[in-house]
Design a protein around this motif. Structure first.
Motif, PDB file in Angstrom:
ATOM      1  N   VAL A 128      26.403  64.693  29.767  1.00  0.00           N
ATOM      2  CA  VAL A 128      26.436  63.185  29.191  1.00  0.00           C
ATOM      3  C   VAL A 128      26.811  62.349  29.859  1.00  0.00           C
ATOM      4  CG1 VAL A 128      27.193  62.145  26.977  1.00  0.00           C
ATOM      5  CG2 VAL A 128      26.707  64.436  26.805  1.00  0.00           C
ATOM      6  N   SER A 129      26.063  61.503  30.224  1.00  0.00           N
ATOM      7  CA  SER A 129      26.141  60.442  31.405  1.00  0.00           C
ATOM      8  C   SER A 129      25.885  59.011  30.942  1.00  0.00           C
ATOM      9  CB  SER A 129      25.934  60.714  32.416  1.00  0.00           C
ATOM     10  OG  SER A 129      25.913  59.471  33.468  1.00  0.00           O
ATOM     11  N   SER A 130      26.704  57.918  31.375  1.00  0.00           N
ATOM     12  CA  SER A 130      26.080  56.421  31.247  1.00  0.00           C
ATOM     13  C   SER A 130      24.852  56.692  32.165  1.00  0.00           C
ATOM     14  CB  SER A 130      26.999  55.575  31.813  1.00  0.00           C
ATOM     15  OG  SER A 130      27.729  56.044  33.171  1.00  0.00           O
ATOM     16  N   LYS A 131      23.850  55.633  31.788  1.00  0.00           N
ATOM     17  CA  LYS A 131      22.600  55.705  32.510  1.00  0.00           C
ATOM     18  C   LYS A 131      22.702  55.063  33.847  1.00  0.00           C
ATOM     19  CE  LYS A 131      17.751  55.059  31.017  1.00  0.00           C
ATOM     20  NZ  LYS A 131      17.517  56.506  30.597  1.00  0.00           N
ATOM     21  N   ASN A 132      23.108  55.768  34.569  1.00  0.00           N
ATOM     22  CA  ASN A 132      23.284  55.338  36.205  1.00  0.00           C
ATOM     23  C   ASN A 132      21.834  55.311  36.613  1.00  0.00           C
ATOM     24  OD1 ASN A 132      25.847  56.390  35.232  1.00  0.00           O
ATOM     25  ND2 ASN A 132      26.736  55.965  37.263  1.00  0.00           N
ATOM     26  N   CYS A 144      18.704  68.434  31.781  1.00  0.00           N
ATOM     27  CA  CYS A 144      20.078  69.124  31.719  1.00  0.00           C
ATOM     28  C   CYS A 144      20.962  68.314  30.960  1.00  0.00           C
ATOM     29  CB  CYS A 144      20.447  69.194  33.227  1.00  0.00           C
ATOM     30  SG  CYS A 144      19.339  70.332  34.265  1.00  0.00           S
ATOM     31  N   GLY A 145      20.813  67.467  29.983  1.00  0.00           N
ATOM     32  CA  GLY A 145      21.777  66.600  29.436  1.00  0.00           C
ATOM     33  C   GLY A 145      20.909  65.185  28.778  1.00  0.00           C
ATOM     34  N   VAL A 146      21.794  64.454  28.689  1.00  0.00           N
ATOM     35  CA  VAL A 146      21.348  63.108  28.197  1.00  0.00           C
ATOM     36  C   VAL A 146      22.177  61.800  28.828  1.00  0.00           C
ATOM     37  CG1 VAL A 146      20.546  64.069  25.680  1.00  0.00           C
ATOM     38  CG2 VAL A 146      22.806  63.079  26.213  1.00  0.00           C
ATOM     39  N   CYS A 147      21.405  60.816  28.739  1.00  0.00           N
ATOM     40  CA  CYS A 147      22.188  59.705  29.187  1.00  0.00           C
ATOM     41  C   CYS A 147      22.129  58.757  28.093  1.00  0.00           C
ATOM     42  CB  CYS A 147      21.323  58.777  30.393  1.00  0.00           C
ATOM     43  SG  CYS A 147      21.272  59.976  31.644  1.00  0.00           S
ATOM     44  N   PHE A 148      23.184  57.864  27.904  1.00  0.00           N
ATOM     45  CA  PHE A 148      23.145  56.750  26.892  1.00  0.00           C
ATOM     46  C   PHE A 148      23.153  55.318  27.463  1.00  0.00           C
ATOM     47  CE2 PHE A 148      27.259  58.487  28.106  1.00  0.00           C
ATOM     48  CZ  PHE A 148      27.940  57.112  28.068  1.00  0.00           C
ATOM     49  N   GLU A 149      22.651  54.459  26.979  1.00  0.00           N
ATOM     50  CA  GLU A 149      22.407  52.985  27.364  1.00  0.00           C
ATOM     51  C   GLU A 149      23.656  52.378  27.433  1.00  0.00           C
ATOM     52  OE1 GLU A 149      19.344  52.144  28.387  1.00  0.00           O
ATOM     53  OE2 GLU A 149      18.295  53.724  27.404  1.00  0.00           O
ATOM     54  N   THR A 150      23.536  51.116  28.011  1.00  0.00           N
ATOM     55  CA  THR A 150      24.525  50.322  28.154  1.00  0.00           C
ATOM     56  C   THR A 150      25.085  49.861  26.751  1.00  0.00           C
ATOM     57  OG1 THR A 150      23.782  49.603  30.292  1.00  0.00           O
ATOM     58  CG2 THR A 150      25.544  47.870  29.303  1.00  0.00           C
ATOM     59  N   ASN A 151      24.384  49.567  25.913  1.00  0.00           N
ATOM     60  CA  ASN A 151      24.643  49.171  24.391  1.00  0.00           C
ATOM     61  C   ASN A 151      25.374  50.416  23.483  1.00  0.00           C
ATOM     62  OD1 ASN A 151      22.173  50.126  24.127  1.00  0.00           O
ATOM     63  ND2 ASN A 151      21.666  48.727  22.708  1.00  0.00           N
ATOM     64  N   GLU A 152      25.345  51.436  24.182  1.00  0.00           N
ATOM     65  CA  GLU A 152      25.508  52.825  23.528  1.00  0.00           C
ATOM     66  C   GLU A 152      26.895  53.188  23.812  1.00  0.00           C
ATOM     67  OE1 GLU A 152      21.635  54.884  22.113  1.00  0.00           O
ATOM     68  OE2 GLU A 152      21.933  54.996  24.161  1.00  0.00           O
ATOM     69  N   ASN A 153      27.697  54.187  23.456  1.00  0.00           N
ATOM     70  CA  ASN A 153      28.828  54.823  24.004  1.00  0.00           C
ATOM     71  C   ASN A 153      28.773  56.202  24.123  1.00  0.00           C
ATOM     72  OD1 ASN A 153      29.392  56.019  21.609  1.00  0.00           O
ATOM     73  ND2 ASN A 153      30.252  54.293  20.833  1.00  0.00           N
ATOM     74  N   ASP A 156      27.286  58.408  21.092  1.00  0.00           N
ATOM     75  CA  ASP A 156      25.893  58.179  20.861  1.00  0.00           C
ATOM     76  C   ASP A 156      25.166  59.281  21.691  1.00  0.00           C
ATOM     77  OD1 ASP A 156      25.689  55.784  19.376  1.00  0.00           O
ATOM     78  OD2 ASP A 156      26.194  54.744  20.807  1.00  0.00           O
ATOM     79  N   GLY A 157      25.686  59.385  22.907  1.00  0.00           N
ATOM     80  CA  GLY A 157      24.943  60.363  23.894  1.00  0.00           C
ATOM     81  C   GLY A 157      25.235  61.772  23.228  1.00  0.00           C
ATOM     82  N   LEU A 158      26.420  62.049  22.934  1.00  0.00           N
ATOM     83  CA  LEU A 158      26.716  63.420  22.158  1.00  0.00           C
ATOM     84  C   LEU A 158      25.776  63.753  21.077  1.00  0.00           C
ATOM     85  CD1 LEU A 158      30.354  63.582  22.676  1.00  0.00           C
ATOM     86  CD2 LEU A 158      29.025  65.128  23.636  1.00  0.00           C
ATOM     87  N   ASN A 159      25.536  62.703  20.256  1.00  0.00           N
ATOM     88  CA  ASN A 159      24.608  62.815  19.007  1.00  0.00           C
ATOM     89  C   ASN A 159      23.277  63.291  19.507  1.00  0.00           C
ATOM     90  OD1 ASN A 159      26.035  62.627  16.588  1.00  0.00           O
ATOM     91  ND2 ASN A 159      26.406  60.615  16.911  1.00  0.00           N
ATOM     92  N   LYS A 160      23.069  62.670  20.639  1.00  0.00           N
ATOM     93  CA  LYS A 160      21.421  62.838  21.064  1.00  0.00           C
ATOM     94  C   LYS A 160      21.319  64.282  21.638  1.00  0.00           C
ATOM     95  CE  LYS A 160      20.442  58.181  23.172  1.00  0.00           C
ATOM     96  NZ  LYS A 160      20.159  57.302  24.431  1.00  0.00           N
ATOM     97  N   LEU A 161      22.502  64.801  22.250  1.00  0.00           N
ATOM     98  CA  LEU A 161      22.394  65.918  22.927  1.00  0.00           C
ATOM     99  C   LEU A 161      22.378  67.280  21.756  1.00  0.00           C
ATOM    100  CD1 LEU A 161      22.569  67.797  25.311  1.00  0.00           C
ATOM    101  CD2 LEU A 161      25.142  67.911  25.156  1.00  0.00           C
TER     102      LEU A 161
END
Length: 198
Positions: A128-132, A144-153, A156-161
């Protein structure tokens, strides 16, 4: 990675949670103002879904502050940062790794190629990563996981996963071994350097 895991280190004290759930690991700075504070704050939302393990470096004062917050949640544990061989043996038992670069405070959001990402993948963890830039293509392009946007935390990424489900550990390891292990990935870089020299 194999050389660290071959040392057969007992890491059971780090993994001793009351419920057997997928473990989310965060290894980084003891700074409640960044993603660590969000993870701890919302960890109760993930009770029955994830356990959280924090291995943090920083001042004793900062560590104590984070520890107090962690102790409010049954699914959180915090320890001081550990040596690489211990860390890899711990990560080998975890399911999800968090990496985060806040674009508001770090140019690494644009330019980092974090070794932590490849360590996670090499050990079969979902990330789970910031969207670099670039990192997002590795994580999401290979599922292999998910990225979350700048306006998310990170929560939110863990929920997506959770909504898409974790990728199989062996699948993630295979992606790493076939595409991103240094022995494989460095060949393209060497070829490119040689073409520039010519």
């Amino acid at each position: 990675i194999k050389q660290y895991l071959s040392r057969n280190i007992d890491v059971s004290e780090y993994l001793n949670f009351s419920e057997k759930l997928p473990i989310v690991i965060y290894a980084g700075g003891c700074n409640m103002s960044r993603c660590l504070g969000d993870i701890i704050k919302y960890s109760s939302y993930f009770e029955g879904k994830f356990n959280f393990l924090f291995l943090c470096h920083g001042s004793q004062m900062d560590f104590n502050k984070v520890k107090v917050e962690c102790q409010k949640h049954t699914n959180c544990k915090i320890f001081k940062a550990v040596e690489k061989d211990v860390l890899f043996n711990i990560m080998d038992k975890c399911s999800v790794g968090i990496q985060y670069y806040d674009p508001r405070v770090s140019v690494n959001h644009l330019y980092a190629s974090p070794s932590k990402l490849f360590e996670y993948l090499g050990l079969g963890l979902n990330v789970v990563s910031s969207k670099n830039h670039g990192v997002d293509k590795i994580i999401e392009g290979n599922k292999c996981g998910v990225c979350f946007e700048t306006n998310e935390n990170v929560c939110d990424g863990l929920n997506k996963l959770l909504s898409i489900g974790l990728s199989d550990r062996n699948y993630v390891k295979k992606i790493y071994q076939e595409k991103y292990a240094y022995e494989v990935d460095s060949k393209d870089a060497i070829k490119h350097i040689c073409s520039i020299i010519k």
